[in-house]
Motif scaffolding. Structure first.
Motif, mmCIF file in Angstrom:
data_model
loop_
_atom_site.group_PDB
_atom_site.id
_atom_site.type_symbol
_atom_site.label_atom_id
_atom_site.label_comp_id
_atom_site.label_asym_id
_atom_site.label_seq_id
_atom_site.Cartn_x
_atom_site.Cartn_y
_atom_site.Cartn_z
ATOM 1 N N GLU A 80 -11.037 -1.710 -5.486
ATOM 2 C CA GLU A 80 -10.630 -2.415 -6.316
ATOM 3 C C GLU A 80 -10.894 -2.224 -7.976
ATOM 4 O O GLU A 80 -10.568 -2.303 -8.616
ATOM 5 C CB GLU A 80 -11.906 -3.394 -6.262
ATOM 6 N N GLN A 83 -7.676 -0.238 -9.136
ATOM 7 C CA GLN A 83 -6.478 -0.709 -9.146
ATOM 8 C C GLN A 83 -6.204 -0.942 -10.632
ATOM 9 O O GLN A 83 -6.990 -0.727 -11.354
ATOM 10 C CB GLN A 83 -6.350 -1.952 -8.668
ATOM 11 N N GLY A 84 -4.401 -0.261 -11.115
ATOM 12 C CA GLY A 84 -3.641 -0.792 -12.043
ATOM 13 C C GLY A 84 -3.340 1.374 -12.068
ATOM 14 O O GLY A 84 -3.500 0.820 -13.036
ATOM 15 N N TYR A 97 -1.634 0.351 -7.940
ATOM 16 C CA TYR A 97 -1.735 -0.994 -7.106
ATOM 17 C C TYR A 97 -2.550 -2.163 -7.539
ATOM 18 O O TYR A 97 -3.268 -1.584 -9.069
ATOM 19 C CB TYR A 97 -2.108 -0.472 -5.820
ATOM 20 N N THR A 98 -2.054 -3.086 -7.335
ATOM 21 C CA THR A 98 -3.312 -4.316 -7.697
ATOM 22 C C THR A 98 -4.059 -5.041 -6.674
ATOM 23 O O THR A 98 -3.227 -4.775 -5.217
ATOM 24 C CB THR A 98 -2.247 -5.480 -8.002
ATOM 25 N N GLU A 100 -5.130 -7.786 -4.183
ATOM 26 C CA GLU A 100 -4.809 -9.507 -4.664
ATOM 27 C C GLU A 100 -5.715 -9.808 -2.864
ATOM 28 O O GLU A 100 -5.209 -9.634 -1.884
ATOM 29 C CB GLU A 100 -3.424 -9.790 -4.078
ATOM 30 N N VAL A 104 -3.840 -4.676 -0.433
ATOM 31 C CA VAL A 104 -3.327 -3.746 -1.989
ATOM 32 C C VAL A 104 -1.652 -3.931 -1.467
ATOM 33 O O VAL A 104 -1.333 -3.960 -0.806
ATOM 34 C CB VAL A 104 -3.563 -2.381 -1.406
ATOM 35 N N SER A 107 3.184 -0.868 -6.774
ATOM 36 C CA SER A 107 3.720 -1.671 -7.245
ATOM 37 C C SER A 107 5.307 -1.078 -6.804
ATOM 38 O O SER A 107 6.164 -1.283 -7.268
ATOM 39 C CB SER A 107 3.977 -1.130 -8.210
ATOM 40 N N ARG A 112 2.185 -6.016 1.339
ATOM 41 C CA ARG A 112 0.433 -5.941 1.102
ATOM 42 C C ARG A 112 0.345 -5.485 2.164
ATOM 43 O O ARG A 112 0.634 -5.549 3.244
ATOM 44 C CB ARG A 112 0.353 -7.755 1.086
#
Length: 157
Positions: A80, A83-84, A97-98, A100, A104, A107, A112
């Motif tokens: 977490e 991320q980014g 990745y993000t 949610e 994960v 991009s 998911r």
């Protein structure tokens, strides 16, 4: 750890070689005597060393260092936290990745990858290559890229 005492059994080989050489010279067959002496020397040396190996107790293999089982929640917190940021697949493609919920989302694809997939893979780290990721893990290329990244490993594996 002390090295075991090594006996001079090489002299047995040399002794038989010279014995064969001398007998070969005496009987007019120098080369044959030399080879027979060498063969007997190898056999005698192996027999003597074999007896020593049998008499010496086998050393116990060194215990493997205790492996720290990575904690899923600790690893998930790292996932977490990063991320980014850019990550790299084994073949070199960069992705971000993000996170949610408990998934994960890379991009570069419309999938998911659930936290449960990382939980399945975690007991098997470290991986040498993507194919080392268990076969039942969804998104092995991404799971590998994330779990084997130094930011996520944090020297735990």
């Amino acid at each position: 750890m002390a090295k075991p005492k090594k006996h001079g059994y090489g002299n047995v080989f040399v002794g038989f070689m010279f014995l064969g050489l001398g007998l070969g010279w005496l009987f007019g067959h120098l080369a044959a005597g030399l080879f027979i002496g060498m063969g007997l020397g190898f056999i005698a040396q192996d027999l003597l060393e074999g007896k020593e190996r049998a008499a010496t107790p086998a050393s116990e293999p060194a215990a493997a260092p205790a492996r720290h089982e990575p904690d899923l929640e600790t690893v998930w917190a790292r996932i977490e936290a990063h991320q980014g940021e850019p990550f790299r697949l084994a073949l070199g493609q960069t992705f971000i990745y993000t996170v949610e919920g408990n998934a994960v989302v890379p991009s570069t694809t419309n999938v998911r990858i659930q936290k449960s997939q990382f939980a399945k893979a975690l007991p098997h780290v470290p991986f040498q290559k993507v194919s080392d990721v268990p076969k039942d893990v969804f998104g092995p290329s991404y799971v590998y890229a994330i779990l084997m990244d130094e930011r996520i490993r944090d020297d735990d594996w």
